[in-house]
Design a protein around this motif. Structure first.
Motif, mmCIF file in Angstrom:
data_model
loop_
_atom_site.group_PDB
_atom_site.id
_atom_site.type_symbol
_atom_site.label_atom_id
_atom_site.label_comp_id
_atom_site.label_asym_id
_atom_site.label_seq_id
_atom_site.Cartn_x
_atom_site.Cartn_y
_atom_site.Cartn_z
ATOM 1 N N GLU A 58 61.069 -23.737 36.924
ATOM 2 C CA GLU A 58 60.111 -24.773 37.293
ATOM 3 C C GLU A 58 58.703 -24.192 37.281
ATOM 4 O O GLU A 58 58.524 -22.977 37.339
ATOM 5 C CB GLU A 58 60.432 -25.339 38.683
ATOM 6 N N LEU A 59 57.724 -25.069 37.222
ATOM 7 C CA LEU A 59 56.329 -24.634 37.184
ATOM 8 C C LEU A 59 55.782 -24.489 38.593
ATOM 9 O O LEU A 59 56.025 -25.341 39.464
ATOM 10 C CB LEU A 59 55.476 -25.631 36.394
ATOM 11 N N THR A 60 55.034 -23.439 38.810
ATOM 12 C CA THR A 60 54.394 -23.211 40.103
ATOM 13 C C THR A 60 53.258 -24.204 40.301
ATOM 14 O O THR A 60 52.431 -24.408 39.408
ATOM 15 C CB THR A 60 53.829 -21.779 40.186
ATOM 16 N N ASP A 61 53.219 -24.817 41.461
ATOM 17 C CA ASP A 61 52.143 -25.744 41.784
ATOM 18 C C ASP A 61 50.899 -24.931 42.108
ATOM 19 O O ASP A 61 50.870 -24.182 43.088
ATOM 20 C CB ASP A 61 52.531 -26.603 42.990
ATOM 21 N N PRO A 62 49.823 -25.049 41.301
ATOM 22 C CA PRO A 62 48.632 -24.221 41.533
ATOM 23 C C PRO A 62 47.769 -24.698 42.686
ATOM 24 O O PRO A 62 46.880 -23.998 43.120
ATOM 25 C CB PRO A 62 47.868 -24.352 40.209
ATOM 26 N N SER A 63 48.003 -25.908 43.159
ATOM 27 C CA SER A 63 47.164 -26.429 44.248
ATOM 28 C C SER A 63 47.526 -25.743 45.556
ATOM 29 O O SER A 63 48.661 -25.329 45.784
ATOM 30 C CB SER A 63 47.359 -27.941 44.387
ATOM 31 N N LEU A 64 46.531 -25.638 46.434
ATOM 32 C CA LEU A 64 46.743 -25.001 47.737
ATOM 33 C C LEU A 64 47.134 -26.050 48.765
ATOM 34 O O LEU A 64 46.938 -27.253 48.579
ATOM 35 C CB LEU A 64 45.476 -24.272 48.180
ATOM 36 N N SER A 65 47.677 -25.601 49.874
ATOM 37 C CA SER A 65 48.158 -26.532 50.883
ATOM 38 C C SER A 65 47.023 -27.231 51.607
ATOM 39 O O SER A 65 47.190 -28.320 52.123
ATOM 40 C CB SER A 65 49.020 -25.780 51.902
ATOM 41 N N ASN A 66 45.844 -26.628 51.693
ATOM 42 C CA ASN A 66 44.735 -27.262 52.392
ATOM 43 C C ASN A 66 43.865 -28.035 51.424
ATOM 44 O O ASN A 66 43.924 -27.851 50.219
ATOM 45 C CB ASN A 66 43.895 -26.221 53.146
ATOM 46 N N GLU A 67 43.056 -28.927 51.974
ATOM 47 C CA GLU A 67 42.231 -29.811 51.148
ATOM 48 C C GLU A 67 40.957 -29.137 50.679
ATOM 49 O O GLU A 67 40.284 -29.644 49.792
ATOM 50 C CB GLU A 67 41.851 -31.070 51.959
ATOM 51 N N GLN A 68 40.629 -27.990 51.265
ATOM 52 C CA GLN A 68 39.372 -27.344 50.916
ATOM 53 C C GLN A 68 39.326 -26.971 49.450
ATOM 54 O O GLN A 68 38.291 -27.078 48.799
ATOM 55 C CB GLN A 68 39.176 -26.097 51.783
ATOM 56 N N ASN A 69 40.489 -26.545 48.878
ATOM 57 C CA ASN A 69 40.509 -26.132 47.480
ATOM 58 C C ASN A 69 40.147 -27.272 46.548
ATOM 59 O O ASN A 69 39.523 -27.077 45.510
ATOM 60 C CB ASN A 69 41.903 -25.586 47.115
ATOM 61 N N LYS A 70 40.556 -28.501 46.914
ATOM 62 C CA LYS A 70 40.285 -29.653 46.058
ATOM 63 C C LYS A 70 38.797 -29.965 45.999
ATOM 64 O O LYS A 70 38.328 -30.639 45.097
ATOM 65 C CB LYS A 70 41.049 -30.877 46.574
ATOM 66 N N GLN A 71 38.063 -29.519 46.999
ATOM 67 C CA GLN A 71 36.639 -29.797 47.050
ATOM 68 C C GLN A 71 35.808 -28.679 46.411
ATOM 69 O O GLN A 71 34.602 -28.809 46.255
ATOM 70 C CB GLN A 71 36.206 -29.990 48.507
ATOM 71 N N MET A 72 36.484 -27.584 46.086
ATOM 72 C CA MET A 72 35.760 -26.465 45.479
ATOM 73 C C MET A 72 35.366 -26.814 44.064
ATOM 74 O O MET A 72 36.149 -27.313 43.282
ATOM 75 C CB MET A 72 36.624 -25.201 45.476
ATOM 76 N N ARG A 73 34.147 -26.575 43.712
ATOM 77 C CA ARG A 73 33.659 -26.835 42.376
ATOM 78 C C ARG A 73 32.872 -25.618 41.903
ATOM 79 O O ARG A 73 32.533 -24.729 42.671
ATOM 80 C CB ARG A 73 32.772 -28.093 42.355
ATOM 81 N N LEU A 74 32.591 -25.634 40.627
ATOM 82 C CA LEU A 74 31.967 -24.471 40.013
ATOM 83 C C LEU A 74 30.686 -24.050 40.712
ATOM 84 O O LEU A 74 30.487 -22.880 41.024
ATOM 85 C CB LEU A 74 31.687 -24.782 38.540
ATOM 86 N N TRP A 75 29.789 -25.012 41.005
ATOM 87 C CA TRP A 75 28.490 -24.660 41.576
ATOM 88 C C TRP A 75 28.561 -24.372 43.065
ATOM 89 O O TRP A 75 27.616 -23.835 43.648
ATOM 90 C CB TRP A 75 27.471 -25.762 41.320
ATOM 91 N N GLN A 76 29.675 -24.714 43.711
ATOM 92 C CA GLN A 76 29.817 -24.445 45.138
ATOM 93 C C GLN A 76 30.420 -23.070 45.403
ATOM 94 O O GLN A 76 30.442 -22.615 46.538
ATOM 95 C CB GLN A 76 30.701 -25.529 45.784
ATOM 96 N N CYS A 77 30.929 -22.458 44.375
ATOM 97 C CA CYS A 77 31.564 -21.146 44.507
ATOM 98 C C CYS A 77 30.570 -20.083 44.037
ATOM 99 O O CYS A 77 30.174 -20.067 42.867
ATOM 100 C CB CYS A 77 32.832 -21.116 43.659
ATOM 101 N N LYS A 78 30.160 -19.197 44.923
ATOM 102 C CA LYS A 78 29.064 -18.276 44.637
ATOM 103 C C LYS A 78 29.326 -17.393 43.424
ATOM 104 O O LYS A 78 28.486 -17.275 42.539
ATOM 105 C CB LYS A 78 28.788 -17.406 45.875
ATOM 106 N N TRP A 79 30.502 -16.755 43.379
ATOM 107 C CA TRP A 79 30.776 -15.843 42.269
ATOM 108 C C TRP A 79 30.798 -16.578 40.930
ATOM 109 O O TRP A 79 30.310 -16.075 39.922
ATOM 110 C CB TRP A 79 32.103 -15.117 42.477
ATOM 111 N N ALA A 80 31.361 -17.817 40.938
ATOM 112 C CA ALA A 80 31.433 -18.603 39.703
ATOM 113 C C ALA A 80 30.049 -19.085 39.290
ATOM 114 O O ALA A 80 29.719 -19.121 38.095
ATOM 115 C CB ALA A 80 32.372 -19.786 39.894
#
Length: 530
Positions: free
Chosen positions: A296-318
């Motif tokens: 089966e395929l691993t679900d890449p999403s995290l259990s918390n909702e914070q990951n869904k709100q992460m975007r390229l410009w909000q992530c400092k290293w990215a």
């Protein structure tokens, strides 16, 4: 024991029964069960990459439709300053109505609407509008492909709208309408190359990603090469040229695109695990392989909702990484588009000049693909930029010469070497960007990279115009920009043979663990040890 399935060397070892469920990432499924680059991926890459032809044609069609006609001739019974014919730039001193364009009044927009002499600045407006549209469209398509529509539907939308806007361009009644339609054409076509690259690279193994990404640029070169042929047979009507380009894209949409599959990586991060697994199963079957039922395929999403709100410009290293890549991309696009758009100012037929440039770009695709197989991305990118910049500097010496046929050919040869190096750097920037960012923002990141490259292309025509007064200045500026882009690449991480991560958080976590940039075999060894 030695006869056991070797696939288990690449996945965690445990005491579970063979038919128990086992979750693997898309990378692991492709490497171990689908195949790194089998028949199914080859067909997908070919079908998707065909769209690059239309991307090149839409971008570079202005070389012919917006160019100054090559020659004029004097009308019978008229005196044209003692000349019977000449280059287009000489007509400004002639009596109005005493001459005609050799290829007809409707051969280009300049001849049809009189965009010469004191109206000549208007001829550059459509090209600038096209690149402006491309800048805006790249961001729009990047968002659509990552969030709402996916890669395949976004590609279909881009092709349909490109066909419509190309057709509208062919019926433009004046320069202002033409510039508007060119803006729309640039906006709509900007999603083609982005989706083609991502669709092709997201279904292959990590070792083949660089080469597969390069295949698309071969088709871009083919589109570039096809333009002189189409333009030669439509040289009396620029409108017919745009109509043919419109028809080609439309036929591709209804005949080819239905056979293209969606990216399983995108489906997975959208929670459509069953569809993603189904596509991978189909690819494996066409390769003569089979994915075991317990995988089966691993679900890449995290259990918390914070990951869904992460975007390229909000992530400092990215965010920092994206700015570095875009600065380097601007310089690469500057020299790449500058050389191509400047062919009409060479002392050769523009048809011959475009053919030579296109032919030089084809070996550069193969050279880049070959070098990507064993060279590090960062080193290859910097070397390509340095060679392109050095070639521009060498051209300065020949620009100051007295001229002559041999002198011009030598300069053309040096410029050709520089163009090939710029073409290699241009192609690598896309491959590099695919590997620098995870799946949930990859299309958007590639679109931003494309914006940087196109912005360089938008500025390039201004320098080309300045080069008519001072060729030395234009060569020095282009060369300097290329060198600076090569230096900028040293501030980016190496990605050769690195896995493609699915989310920003996973990407950051794996990089901290030192997995990013590791060799192809290292992750397998670590999994065995676990």
């Amino acid at each position: 024991m030695e006869e056991q399935n070797t696939d288990q060397l690449a996945i965690p070892q445990n005491t579970e029964q063979p038919n128990s469920a086992r979750e693997l990432t898309v990378d692991e499924v492709i490497e171990n069960y689908v195949g790194s680059f089998g028949f199914s991926q080859m067909i997908q890459t070919f079908l998707v990459s065909l769209a690059w032809i239309f991307d090149a044609q839409s971008t570079l069609v202005t070389i012919f439709s917006d160019a100054e006609p090559e020659k004029w001739r004097c009308k019978p019974n008229y005196m044209c300053g003692g000349q019977q014919s000449g280059k287009g730039s000489l007509v400004c001193g002639l009596q109005p109505g005493s001459w005609v364009w050799e290829d007809g009044q409707k051969s280009t927009i300049l001849s049809e609407w009189g965009l010469i002499c004191h109206h000549k600045f208007l001829a550059a407006l459509p090209a600038s509008c096209f690149f402006l549209g491309s800048l805006i469209g790249s961001a729009i398509y990047g968002h659509l492909a990552d969030s709402v529509l996916g890669r395949k539907k976004t590609l279909i939308l881009a092709c349909i709208l490109t066909s419509i806007t190309a057709l509208l361009t062919s019926i433009a009644p004046n320069i202002w309408a033409y510039a508007t339609f060119r803006f729309l054409n640039g906006l709509t076509r900007s999603g083609i190359g982005i989706c083609c690259l991502v669709l092709a690279t997201e279904i292959v193994g990590r070792e083949k990603r660089g080469q597969v990404g390069q295949y698309g640029f071969f088709f871009f070169s083919s589109g570039f090469l096809s333009l002189p042929l189409i333009s030669f047979y439509t040289k009396s009507s620029w409108r017919s040229l745009h109509r043919i380009l419109s028809l080609q894209v439309f036929l591709y949409c209804i005949i080819i695109l239905p056979f293209v599959v969606e990216s399983p990586r995108w489906l997975l991060i959208k929670g459509r695990k069953t569809e993603a697994h189904s596509i991978l199963t189909k690819l494996a079957t066409r390769n003569g392989k089979k994915i075991p039922d317990h995988v089966e395929l691993t679900d890449p999403s995290l259990s918390n909702e914070q990951n869904k709100q992460m975007r390229l410009w909000q992530c400092k290293w990215a965010r920092i990484r994206m700015w570095k890549a875009m600065i380097g991309g601007f310089g690469v696009g500057f020299v790449y588009y500058g050389v191509q758009l400047n062919v009409e100012n060479l002392n050769f037929s523009k048809y011959l000049s475009v053919v030579i440039n296109a032919l030089l770009e084809i070996p550069s695709v193969f050279i880049g693909g070959y070098l990507l197989g064993f060279m590090k991305r960062r080193l290859l990118l910097s070397l390509s930029c340095f060679i392109a910049g050095s070639s521009c500097f060498l051209c300065v010496a020949f620009t100051r010469g007295k001229g002559g046929t041999l002198w011009n050919w030598i300069q053309l040869g040096i410029e050709g070497i520089g163009f090939m190096a710029a073409s290699v750097a241009f192609d690598i920037m896309f491959i590099y960007c695919v590997e620098l960012f995870p799946t949930n923002v990859r299309n958007f990141a590639v679109s931003l990279m494309r914006q940087a490259l196109v912005l360089g292309g938008a500025v390039a025509p201004l320098l080309v115009a300045a080069g008519r007064l001072s060729p030395t200045f234009s060569f020095l500026v282009i060369g300097t920009s290329s060198i600076l882009s090569g230096l900028m690449s040293f501030w980016l991480p190496e990605t050769k043979n690195a896995p493609l991560f699915e989310t920003l958080e996973q990407h950051e976590k794996e990089e901290k663990l030192g997995h990013h940039g590791s060799s192809c075999d290292e992750p397998k060894l670590e999994l065995v040890e676990s």
